[in-house]
Motif scaffolding. Sequence first.
Motif, PDB file in Angstrom:
ATOM      1  N   HIS A 114       0.848  -1.210   0.000  1.00 37.98           N
ATOM      2  CA  HIS A 114       0.000   0.000   0.000  1.00 37.98           C
ATOM      3  C   HIS A 114       0.876   1.250   0.000  1.00 37.98           C
ATOM      4  CE1 HIS A 114      -2.826  -2.993   1.768  1.00 37.98           C
ATOM      5  NE2 HIS A 114      -3.698  -2.361   1.002  1.00 37.98           N
ATOM      6  N   ARG A 140       0.135   4.128  -1.939  1.00 34.26           N
ATOM      7  CA  ARG A 140      -0.501   5.335  -2.477  1.00 34.26           C
ATOM      8  C   ARG A 140      -0.386   6.521  -1.544  1.00 34.26           C
ATOM      9  NH1 ARG A 140      -6.410   3.709  -4.578  1.00 34.26           N
ATOM     10  NH2 ARG A 140      -5.839   2.270  -6.263  1.00 34.26           N
ATOM     11  N   GLY A 141      -0.685   6.271  -0.263  1.00 33.84           N
ATOM     12  CA  GLY A 141      -0.642   7.359   0.724  1.00 33.84           C
ATOM     13  C   GLY A 141       0.756   7.937   0.829  1.00 33.84           C
ATOM     14  N   LEU A 198       1.690  11.723  -0.201  1.00 39.76           N
ATOM     15  CA  LEU A 198       2.266  12.641   0.778  1.00 39.76           C
ATOM     16  C   LEU A 198       3.623  13.167   0.319  1.00 39.76           C
ATOM     17  CD1 LEU A 198       1.889  13.725   3.716  1.00 39.76           C
ATOM     18  CD2 LEU A 198       0.057  12.310   2.832  1.00 39.76           C
ATOM     19  N   SER A 251       4.465   5.528   6.805  1.00 36.73           N
ATOM     20  CA  SER A 251       3.122   5.214   6.353  1.00 36.73           C
ATOM     21  C   SER A 251       2.857   3.722   6.572  1.00 36.73           C
ATOM     22  CB  SER A 251       2.991   5.555   4.861  1.00 36.73           C
ATOM     23  OG  SER A 251       1.673   5.307   4.435  1.00 36.73           O
ATOM     24  N   GLY A 298      -1.732   6.565   7.795  1.00 47.70           N
ATOM     25  CA  GLY A 298      -2.223   5.321   7.212  1.00 47.70           C
ATOM     26  C   GLY A 298      -3.418   4.804   7.984  1.00 47.70           C
ATOM     27  N   PRO A 305      -6.696   8.467   7.578  1.00 47.51           N
ATOM     28  CA  PRO A 305      -7.304   8.693   6.266  1.00 47.51           C
ATOM     29  C   PRO A 305      -8.229   9.903   6.310  1.00 47.51           C
ATOM     30  CG  PRO A 305      -7.573   6.404   6.958  1.00 47.51           C
ATOM     31  CD  PRO A 305      -7.012   7.141   8.117  1.00 47.51           C
ATOM     32  N   THR A 336      -4.377  17.245   3.396  1.00 49.13           N
ATOM     33  CA  THR A 336      -2.910  17.240   3.358  1.00 49.13           C
ATOM     34  C   THR A 336      -2.325  18.583   3.813  1.00 49.13           C
ATOM     35  OG1 THR A 336      -3.037  17.760   1.016  1.00 49.13           O
ATOM     36  CG2 THR A 336      -2.711  15.459   1.611  1.00 49.13           C
TER      37      THR A 336
END
Lengths: 132, 330
Positions: free
Chosen positions: A17, A19-20, A24, A62, A93, A114, A118
């Motif tokens: 995972h 993406r986060g 960021l 994350s 995360g 989540p 940002t």
Amino acid sequence: MAGKIKMIMAKPGLDGHDRGAKLLARVCAEAGMEVVYTGLRQTPEMIVAAAEQEDADVVGLSSLSGVHNYFFPKVVELMKQKGLNDVLLVGGGIIPEEDYDFLKKSGMNAIFGPGTPTTEIVDFIRTNVRKR
Amino acid sequence: MSVEYAAQILEGSHRAAARLISWLEDEDERAYECMRQLYPHTGRAYVIGITGSPGAGKSTLTNGLARVIRQSGLRVGIVAVDPSSPFTGGALLGDRVRMNDLADDPDIFIRSMATRGFLGGMAKAAADVVKVLDALGKDVILIETVGVGQDEVDIVDVADTTCVVLVPGLGDAIQSMKAGIMEIADVFVINKADHAGADMLNAEVCARIEMDAHLRKREWSAPVNKTVAVESVGLDEMWLSIESHRKYLLESGKFYDNRRERTSREALRMIHGELFRVVREQLEQSGRLDAAVEKLMAKKLDPYTLMRDTVTEWLSSSQCKRRHDEDTQS
Ligand code: B12
Ligand SMILES: Nc1nc2c(ncn2[C@@H]2O[C@H](COP(=O)(O)OP(=O)(O)O)[C@@H](O)[C@H]2O)c(=O)[nH]1
Ligand SMILES: [Mg+2]
């Protein structure tokens, strides 16, 4: 001649995972920071070595796979061992809110879940980062 | 404090080196006392440049090459440069992603750097960072440039051996070969040799080298290596090519000549930079720059006259003399 904020964005754990973390990293770069993205599957040792070599002001972690309670405190501990005490440690995360307290007590400066805007994360870093 | 850092760096402290590098990037005054102390301990490391277009596999190659070099026990420093955004000033530095298998080797030091608006494929402080890693005790220093197109060839001001990485399928190879970047290669690397077109590219590069040899006699003809960086194929051969270039440099005396030339250029560049900084500061703070620009705009003065008058006046000014006296006294 004020220096730029240098950040390490790392993803501990064995899952994919990212993406986060990637999001960021981009957001912080666009906010004028120099962000080193280290990629997936980082051990705490790798993260802390990178933080040392890059002279990072901020280390971002994350985690979406439930490994935060192990990995985050481990990173904190190794940072302390290396004497990297004034580095801002932020995480994010999929982290249940009941874990926030534990993580902060173990030395994380902040956790963002989540849906956090940002801009809030960027503001937090700017306000709390060490001055060089 | 900066004096302590110099001593710590000479003892191999990664942390002290990392901080000094930040100061150099920021052009922080504290860096210079430290650098003065380190300078006598520099010049020992061998410096290798890895350059080529974006996505050619420079980071992956750097990673693989570092592993090969480590096998012979040599300590490795890596400087990986990525571009800063001209709009935000920020940067996303992604080269470390490809260097994860080096991450827990205490004899490897990797530093990512942003260009911060500096053109030429490098970061402004890169040459100084090489000195720091040298003083830190790294035997070989690998510099990965930003993804370059044609004339970003500043790497030759720092590297003893420059490796130019080419990949098949990036459009008209011959076209790109006109560019300055082909001229600076001491070693050619055709990476992604697992892709179609590698053999053709290989043939084109070899033909080009042969053609160049007819046009201009060269003592060193750049060898061409085929690699598949993701599978660590061809990296031993690449290292051998680099080593034979090094041997050629040493035996022909070129090594010394190149470094002397580089030292001279660097000294001039630094003097130029500092002179400019001092003069500019003085012109700006005294308000004289503004006044002169007004006159330029009104065409009452031309910049050619301004240039000469400024330099003449500066050289004979009391301020310039005072600085000179201070320097000779100390
Ligand atoms: C997309 C996704 C995937 C994609 C991943 C694509 C990728 N390359 O990232 C795919 C389809 C591959 C996937 C696979 C799996 N997934 Co999945 N996945 C998701 C999902 C739906 C969204 C995650 C996401 O990308 N969000 C978007 C990003 C931008 O948000 P974010 O990461 O949360 O980041 C925000 C904040 O958290 C914070 N933040 C995040 N990181 C950081 C870092 C710092 C420093 C800071 C300051 C802030 C910060 O800022 C961001 C902006 O607000 C979540 C569910 C969910 N709603 O979160 C499940 C989820 C994470 N997945 C889950 C699971 C179980 C899996 C699989 C194991 C499923 C399976 N059985 O096969 C596999 C594992 C595959 C693998 N090898 O890792 C579980 C994890 C459960 C757990 N924690 O125990 C979740 C929670 C779903 C669920 N409810 O069960 N997944
Ligand atoms: N097929 C193939 N892919 C490669 C090879 N070398 C690198 N790559 C891939 O090419 C992409 C860019 O590599 P990277 O090292 O980041 O290139 P750089 O931008 O020049 O530093 C990555 O996805 C690599 O995995 C290779 O020899 N063969
Ligand atoms: Mg790269």
